[in-house]
Scaffold this motif. Structure first.
Motif, PDB file in Angstrom:
ATOM      1  N   VAL A  74      -8.933   7.407   5.850  1.00  0.00           N
ATOM      2  CA  VAL A  74      -8.418   6.401   4.949  1.00  0.00           C
ATOM      3  C   VAL A  74      -7.790   5.072   4.446  1.00  0.00           C
ATOM      4  N   CYS A  75      -8.255   4.180   4.384  1.00  0.00           N
ATOM      5  CA  CYS A  75      -7.821   2.097   4.447  1.00  0.00           C
ATOM      6  C   CYS A  75      -7.477   2.506   3.390  1.00  0.00           C
ATOM      7  N   GLY A  76      -7.474   0.832   3.392  1.00  0.00           N
ATOM      8  CA  GLY A  76      -6.933  -0.395   2.525  1.00  0.00           C
ATOM      9  C   GLY A  76      -6.330  -1.364   2.178  1.00  0.00           C
ATOM     10  N   THR A  77      -6.853  -3.026   1.169  1.00  0.00           N
ATOM     11  CA  THR A  77      -6.849  -3.940   1.297  1.00  0.00           C
ATOM     12  C   THR A  77      -6.059  -4.672   0.921  1.00  0.00           C
ATOM     13  N   VAL A  78      -4.791  -5.147   1.480  1.00  0.00           N
ATOM     14  CA  VAL A  78      -4.316  -6.125  -0.319  1.00  0.00           C
ATOM     15  C   VAL A  78      -4.882  -7.864   0.343  1.00  0.00           C
ATOM     16  N   LEU A  88       1.320  -1.195  -0.207  1.00  0.00           N
ATOM     17  CA  LEU A  88      -0.180  -0.044  -0.484  1.00  0.00           C
ATOM     18  C   LEU A  88       0.816   1.771   0.063  1.00  0.00           C
ATOM     19  N   GLY A  89       2.105   0.965   0.918  1.00  0.00           N
ATOM     20  CA  GLY A  89       3.118   2.750   0.787  1.00  0.00           C
ATOM     21  C   GLY A  89       3.606   2.673   1.896  1.00  0.00           C
ATOM     22  N   ILE A 100      -0.551   9.679  -0.792  1.00  0.00           N
ATOM     23  CA  ILE A 100       0.105  10.241  -1.530  1.00  0.00           C
ATOM     24  C   ILE A 100       0.201   9.780  -2.839  1.00  0.00           C
ATOM     25  N   ASN A 101      -0.078  10.377  -3.956  1.00  0.00           N
ATOM     26  CA  ASN A 101       0.607   9.214  -5.313  1.00  0.00           C
ATOM     27  C   ASN A 101      -0.065   8.321  -5.277  1.00  0.00           C
ATOM     28  N   GLY A 102      -1.480   7.428  -5.126  1.00  0.00           N
ATOM     29  CA  GLY A 102      -1.696   6.775  -4.892  1.00  0.00           C
ATOM     30  C   GLY A 102      -1.093   6.052  -4.122  1.00  0.00           C
TER      31      GLY A 102
END
Length: 242
Positions: A186-190, A119-120, A229-231
């Protein structure tokens, strides 16, 4: 008598530490969940496999202990890190009455770290890991931990967000977090971290409750400073001058 408990990371030799690879090379018997053994199949040629399914962890560790007592050099493998929702604690418990067995725990890269890298940099500052599986932990305890992490403004890595039987646990967790956190968090999944078919998404807490997840998914919930930030999902550490 030698018994290793090895974290294999996401899977595959290139994602394991060199220490873990060397330990496996010393073993003539390897115990693990079938999927995890398949991920490192290239390292298991000529070794005896002790394979059990999910919920058979005690049987797996007992068989590994018995094999070590019979003179084999044995490894019990876990995905990610052996001590983070892995087999290390259980193996030490199972061998509590066998101090003659030398047990060595070999660390690996847990999903919070390998998924965070996809994710970053979501975990650059303080963070908490919470498993949403209530198989071994009562849901009331999980709720308490979620609320504590949200109130403490921790970034949160959610393990085991859903399964075939636990279809609504991620939604329930999001509803608990939304008691404290704003829906635009902000959240993310992998999913399938470091494996064939790896995918990831960036989203918000408000939308996260409607995302489909399974046992191969790790979920990341940002804190009040996390941004895109930039995806990439980034939680600033707080350096001045940036």
């Amino acid at each position: 008598m030698k018994l290793y408990c090895i974290g294999i990371g996401p899977g595959g030799a290139e994602q394991m530490t060199s220490r873990a690879v060397r330990a496996l090379e010393e073993c003539d018997c390897v115990a693990g969940y079938g999927l995890y053994l398949d991920l490192i199949q290239e390292l298991l040629d000529g070794k005896t496999r002790i394979q059990t399914g999910m919920t058979r962890e005690v049987d797996r560790c007992t068989a590994a202990r018995d094999a070590a007592k019979d003179g084999h050099t044995v490894a019990v493998v876990s995905s990610g890190d052996a001590g983070v929702y892995g087999m290390a604690g259980l193996l030490l418990e199972v061998c509590a009455q066998d101090p003659e067995i030398q047990i060595e725990v070999i660390p690996g890269v847990t999903a919070a770290l390998s998924g965070g890298a996809v994710l970053g940099a979501p975990l650059t500052n303080d963070f908490a890991c919470v498993s949403l599986s209530d198989l071994l932990t009562p849901w009331e305890v999980i709720e308490k931990r979620l609320r504590g992490a949200a109130q403490g403004d921790f970034c949160i890595a959610l393990y085991n967000p859903a399964s075939k039987k636990r279809t609504d646990h991620l939604q329930r967790a999001c509803d608990i977090l939304l008691e404290t956190l704003p829906p635009e968090t902000v959240c993310g999944t992998v999913r399938n971290i470091g494996r064939e078919g790896e995918t990831y998404t960036l989203t918000t807490l408000g939308a996260l409750r409607n995302i489909q997840a399974d046992m191969l998914t790790t979920v990341f919930v940002g804190n009040s400073r996390t941004r895109v930030i930039n995806g990439r999902m980034v939680t600033p550490r707080g350096y001045r001058g940036v």
